[in-house]
Write a protein that holds these residues in place. Sequence first.
Motif, PDB file in Angstrom:
ATOM      1  N   PRO A  14       0.858  -1.182   0.000  1.00  0.00           N
ATOM      2  CA  PRO A  14       0.000   0.000   0.000  1.00  0.00           C
ATOM      3  C   PRO A  14       0.898   1.236   0.000  1.00  0.00           C
ATOM      4  O   PRO A  14       2.039   1.180   0.476  1.00  0.00           O
ATOM      5  CB  PRO A  14      -0.778  -0.122   1.314  1.00  0.00           C
ATOM      6  N   ALA A  15       0.417   2.344  -0.521  1.00  0.00           N
ATOM      7  CA  ALA A  15       1.244   3.546  -0.639  1.00  0.00           C
ATOM      8  C   ALA A  15       1.821   3.953   0.710  1.00  0.00           C
ATOM      9  O   ALA A  15       1.093   4.166   1.670  1.00  0.00           O
ATOM     10  CB  ALA A  15       0.431   4.689  -1.231  1.00  0.00           C
ATOM     11  N   ARG A  16       3.147   4.036   0.766  1.00  0.00           N
ATOM     12  CA  ARG A  16       3.911   4.486   1.932  1.00  0.00           C
ATOM     13  C   ARG A  16       3.623   3.671   3.193  1.00  0.00           C
ATOM     14  O   ARG A  16       3.715   4.165   4.293  1.00  0.00           O
ATOM     15  CB  ARG A  16       3.672   5.987   2.163  1.00  0.00           C
ATOM     16  N   GLN A  17       3.293   2.391   3.016  1.00  0.00           N
ATOM     17  CA  GLN A  17       3.040   1.511   4.152  1.00  0.00           C
ATOM     18  C   GLN A  17       3.841   0.220   3.986  1.00  0.00           C
ATOM     19  O   GLN A  17       4.250  -0.140   2.886  1.00  0.00           O
ATOM     20  CB  GLN A  17       1.552   1.195   4.261  1.00  0.00           C
ATOM     21  N   PRO A  18       4.087  -0.469   5.085  1.00  0.00           N
ATOM     22  CA  PRO A  18       4.836  -1.726   5.006  1.00  0.00           C
ATOM     23  C   PRO A  18       4.118  -2.781   4.178  1.00  0.00           C
ATOM     24  O   PRO A  18       2.895  -2.776   4.055  1.00  0.00           O
ATOM     25  CB  PRO A  18       4.945  -2.163   6.475  1.00  0.00           C
ATOM     26  N   ASP A  20       2.372  -6.126   3.355  1.00  0.00           N
ATOM     27  CA  ASP A  20       1.524  -7.014   4.129  1.00  0.00           C
ATOM     28  C   ASP A  20       2.267  -8.327   4.411  1.00  0.00           C
ATOM     29  O   ASP A  20       2.875  -8.906   3.498  1.00  0.00           O
ATOM     30  CB  ASP A  20       0.242  -7.304   3.348  1.00  0.00           C
ATOM     31  N   PRO A  21       2.260  -8.831   5.655  1.00  0.00           N
ATOM     32  CA  PRO A  21       3.008 -10.047   5.991  1.00  0.00           C
ATOM     33  C   PRO A  21       2.625 -11.257   5.139  1.00  0.00           C
ATOM     34  O   PRO A  21       3.504 -12.043   4.750  1.00  0.00           O
ATOM     35  CB  PRO A  21       2.659 -10.272   7.468  1.00  0.00           C
ATOM     36  N   PHE A  23       1.385 -11.155   2.069  1.00  0.00           N
ATOM     37  CA  PHE A  23       1.937 -10.896   0.743  1.00  0.00           C
ATOM     38  C   PHE A  23       3.424 -11.238   0.740  1.00  0.00           C
ATOM     39  O   PHE A  23       3.927 -11.887  -0.182  1.00  0.00           O
ATOM     40  CB  PHE A  23       1.733  -9.425   0.360  1.00  0.00           C
ATOM     41  N   ALA A  24       4.152 -10.783   1.766  1.00  0.00           N
ATOM     42  CA  ALA A  24       5.600 -11.027   1.848  1.00  0.00           C
ATOM     43  C   ALA A  24       5.904 -12.521   1.866  1.00  0.00           C
ATOM     44  O   ALA A  24       6.831 -12.991   1.184  1.00  0.00           O
ATOM     45  CB  ALA A  24       6.171 -10.347   3.090  1.00  0.00           C
ATOM     46  N   ARG A  25       5.136 -13.284   2.637  1.00  0.00           N
ATOM     47  CA  ARG A  25       5.355 -14.729   2.731  1.00  0.00           C
ATOM     48  C   ARG A  25       5.195 -15.399   1.370  1.00  0.00           C
ATOM     49  O   ARG A  25       6.025 -16.235   0.974  1.00  0.00           O
ATOM     50  CB  ARG A  25       4.362 -15.324   3.739  1.00  0.00           C
ATOM     51  N   ARG A  26       4.161 -15.002   0.649  1.00  0.00           N
ATOM     52  CA  ARG A  26       3.898 -15.612  -0.652  1.00  0.00           C
ATOM     53  C   ARG A  26       4.896 -15.134  -1.704  1.00  0.00           C
ATOM     54  O   ARG A  26       5.367 -15.913  -2.543  1.00  0.00           O
ATOM     55  CB  ARG A  26       2.461 -15.314  -1.077  1.00  0.00           C
ATOM     56  N   PHE A  27       5.246 -13.838  -1.649  1.00  0.00           N
ATOM     57  CA  PHE A  27       6.133 -13.271  -2.659  1.00  0.00           C
ATOM     58  C   PHE A  27       7.555 -13.820  -2.530  1.00  0.00           C
ATOM     59  O   PHE A  27       8.222 -14.093  -3.538  1.00  0.00           O
ATOM     60  CB  PHE A  27       6.155 -11.746  -2.547  1.00  0.00           C
ATOM     61  N   ASP A  54      14.150 -10.048   3.993  1.00  0.00           N
ATOM     62  CA  ASP A  54      14.216 -11.187   3.075  1.00  0.00           C
ATOM     63  C   ASP A  54      13.674 -10.833   1.699  1.00  0.00           C
ATOM     64  O   ASP A  54      14.135 -11.379   0.680  1.00  0.00           O
ATOM     65  CB  ASP A  54      13.497 -12.406   3.639  1.00  0.00           C
ATOM     66  N   ILE A  55      12.727  -9.902   1.637  1.00  0.00           N
ATOM     67  CA  ILE A  55      12.242  -9.418   0.348  1.00  0.00           C
ATOM     68  C   ILE A  55      13.314  -8.591  -0.341  1.00  0.00           C
ATOM     69  O   ILE A  55      13.583  -8.754  -1.541  1.00  0.00           O
ATOM     70  CB  ILE A  55      10.956  -8.588   0.511  1.00  0.00           C
TER      71      ILE A  55
END
Length: 236
Positions: A14-18, A20-21, A23-27, A54-55
């Motif tokens: 999301p704009a200027r936000q961390p 999503d956990p 999303f990060a796990r899947r990506f 890790d991303i």
Amino acid sequence: MNIYIFDMDGTLTPARQPMDPDFARRFVIWAKSHMAYLAAGSNFEKVTEQLPSDILDSFSGIYSSMGNVFHQKSKEIYRNEIKLKKELLQTLEHYRKNTSYKGKLYGNYLELRPGMLNFSVLGRNCPFAERSRYNEWDNIHHERAQIAEELNQKFPEYDTSVGGKISIDIVSKGCGKEQIAAKIRAVHPKDKIIFIGDRTQKGGNDYTLAEALRAMDNTEVVAVKSPEDVLNYLKI
């Protein structure tokens, strides 16, 4: 082999936000078997605030500040700078003082980054709720698009585009995200390059990169509106 380029704000996060956990796990699982680069308008410090380590490590390279800074494995490889005309800064002050937006304005409305200037009538120090309020107003009144169009006419030595939810990005002519296309093509001359971004339309800060890639053979531009669209496209 496919080479992927991702925008960050509005695409991976999301704009200027961390990020999503979930999303990060899947990506990060997807990234283990694919080669990808990041093409962010934000500076590198903001990139590291929004993306987990890790991303960050999963990318073959990270372009920040509209491609004016390049990192590999946290090591800075190069950076460009920008020279700002006094007349440009005076014009931005005029837009700030004469906005028709009726909400409160905040500080940090001129943010100098390597190779670029980020301008926000609202001010980047605003609370997140105010970001949404201004963005909803701007979607109706198109203040940022109008400012960008007028600046491109008045100062042709710069390229100005709408970025994020509350700001516009200003770079020297030819020093926007479009420079990333040639750099990645030089490293991957025969591979297909796929760019995924949320502002690939004319006036958006992904547009010049999208157009530069469209002018090359063996490329694809994917327009998305959210991180969820990215997951759907990648089928992860």
